[in-house]
Scaffold this active site. Structure first.
Site, PDB file in Angstrom:
ATOM      1  N   ASN A 168       0.862  -1.173   0.000  1.00 31.87           N
ATOM      2  CA  ASN A 168       0.000   0.000   0.000  1.00 31.87           C
ATOM      3  C   ASN A 168       0.906   1.233   0.000  1.00 31.87           C
ATOM      4  OD1 ASN A 168       0.844   0.487   2.700  1.00 31.87           O
ATOM      5  ND2 ASN A 168      -0.885  -0.672   3.516  1.00 31.87           N
ATOM      6  N   GLU A 171       3.419   1.497   2.982  1.00 32.33           N
ATOM      7  CA  GLU A 171       4.510   0.530   2.894  1.00 32.33           C
ATOM      8  C   GLU A 171       5.501   0.919   1.793  1.00 32.33           C
ATOM      9  OE1 GLU A 171       1.585  -3.103   4.358  1.00 32.33           O
ATOM     10  OE2 GLU A 171       1.864  -2.654   2.234  1.00 32.33           O
ATOM     11  N   ASP A 235      -6.776  -7.580   1.828  1.00 32.48           N
ATOM     12  CA  ASP A 235      -6.878  -9.030   1.689  1.00 32.48           C
ATOM     13  C   ASP A 235      -7.825  -9.398   0.554  1.00 32.48           C
ATOM     14  OD1 ASP A 235      -5.251  -9.283   3.969  1.00 32.48           O
ATOM     15  OD2 ASP A 235      -6.995  -9.281   5.299  1.00 32.48           O
TER      16      ASP A 235
END
Length: 306
Positions: A168, A171, A235
């Site tokens: 993301n 990160e 997820d």
């Protein structure tokens, strides 16, 4: 077969209403109405895929406290016992997210990674790393798998050589530094893709959509009309992406589907599990776009336009 390895997390939700303040401290009292519990992290990726295909296995750790959940959902794969698995309890009053309580101890066991990942056994592997201790050596998994789709948590250079790396924005910027413009974001994503030898590099940008960098560079806008709960959206994106590739979709087209599914997930409370109907409706909705879009712009052409 799609194999999911990583940190399985217990996601628990308490929902209620607030009509009063505690006399003990200036905090609201939540009158509990209902509870729910589900598999999060790698478990959520697995459950989303299980809703789409039975050709999926889960590799990770569970604790005795929550063994009943794995029995209830009839989870399949290499599931080994550990002392304590990550557990997140979220408290809601109406639609308001009041608090989160975490209970976890780093997993020190090595059996899942050491024993079950043999060279070339797995066609598609999703590495769902939440840095809770399940994955000790990402490189050993990447090198032993034909195509690894990585949802990272630690420094991105640990995932060099992955088929798909999907950080993301936080990160991504934790690794390369803050990007101030769309052009700098694209430039750094291209540089990092080359540096880490990633075949397909994807940066999820939350409400700003998704950036894809491969042989072409593409940006997709976020699809959610209303955001209710972002829990587990990454997820869901990862699971839909992997399933699209499993169904022989072009990676860019799988990204479009995954973006659509993540938008659906954030519009629902809790960890939403996508269904075959969700996936097929998304396929029908974007088919016209896929068939009629303009030719993809390659990286050099796009950078010349910016």
């Amino acid at each position: 077969m799609i194999n999911v390895i990583g940190d399985i997390i217990i996601d628990e939700y308490w929902h209620g209403d607030t009509n009063r303040v505690s006399p003990e401290a200036p905090v609201p009292i939540v009158d509990l109405k209902n509870k729910s519990i589900s598999l999060g992290g790698a478990g959520n990726v697995y459950m989303n895929l299980r809703g789409l295909t039975n050709q999926v296995a889960l590799h990770g750790y569970y604790s005795e406290d929550f063994a009943y959940i794995f029995d209830k959902v009839e989870a399949t794969g290499n599931l080994l016992l550990t002392e304590q698995m990550p557990h997140k309890l979220r408290v809601f009053s109406g639609s308001h997210y009041m608090s989160r309580i975490d209970a976890e101890k780093r997993i020190e066991d090595n059996d899942v990674q050491d024993k079950f990942f043999v060279p070339n056994k797995f066609e598609i592997v999703i590495l769902s790393d939440y840095d809770k201790g399940t994955v000790k050596d990402p490189q050993s998994i990447i090198k032993k798998s034909k195509r690894t789709i990585v949802d990272p948590k630690i420094s991105l250079d640990n995932y060099k050589g992955a088929f798909i790396l999907k950080p993301n924005r936080k990160e991504f910027e934790d690794y390369i530094g803050h990007t101030t413009t769309p052009k700098s974001l694209m430039t750094e994503a291209q540089r990092l893709r080359h540096e880490l030898e990633i075949e397909h590099f994807i940066v999820t940008l939350g409400p700003e959509g998704v950036l894809y960098v491969g042989d072409s560079v593409e940006h997709y806008e976020a699809t959610a009309q209303e955001v209710f709960d972002v829990t587990g959206a990454g997820d869901t994106f990862t699971a839909a992406l992997a399933y699209g590739i499993y169904r022989s979709c072009d990676v860019q087209d799988a990204v479009i589907i995954a973006n659509k599914m993540a938008g659906l997930a954030v519009s629902k409370p809790g960890t939403y599990v996508i269904s075959p109907t969700d996936f097929n409706e998304a396929m029908e909705e974007i088919n016209e776009y896929i068939n009629n879009r303009a030719p993809r712009i390659h990286r050099e052409e796009l950078m010349a336009l910016l």
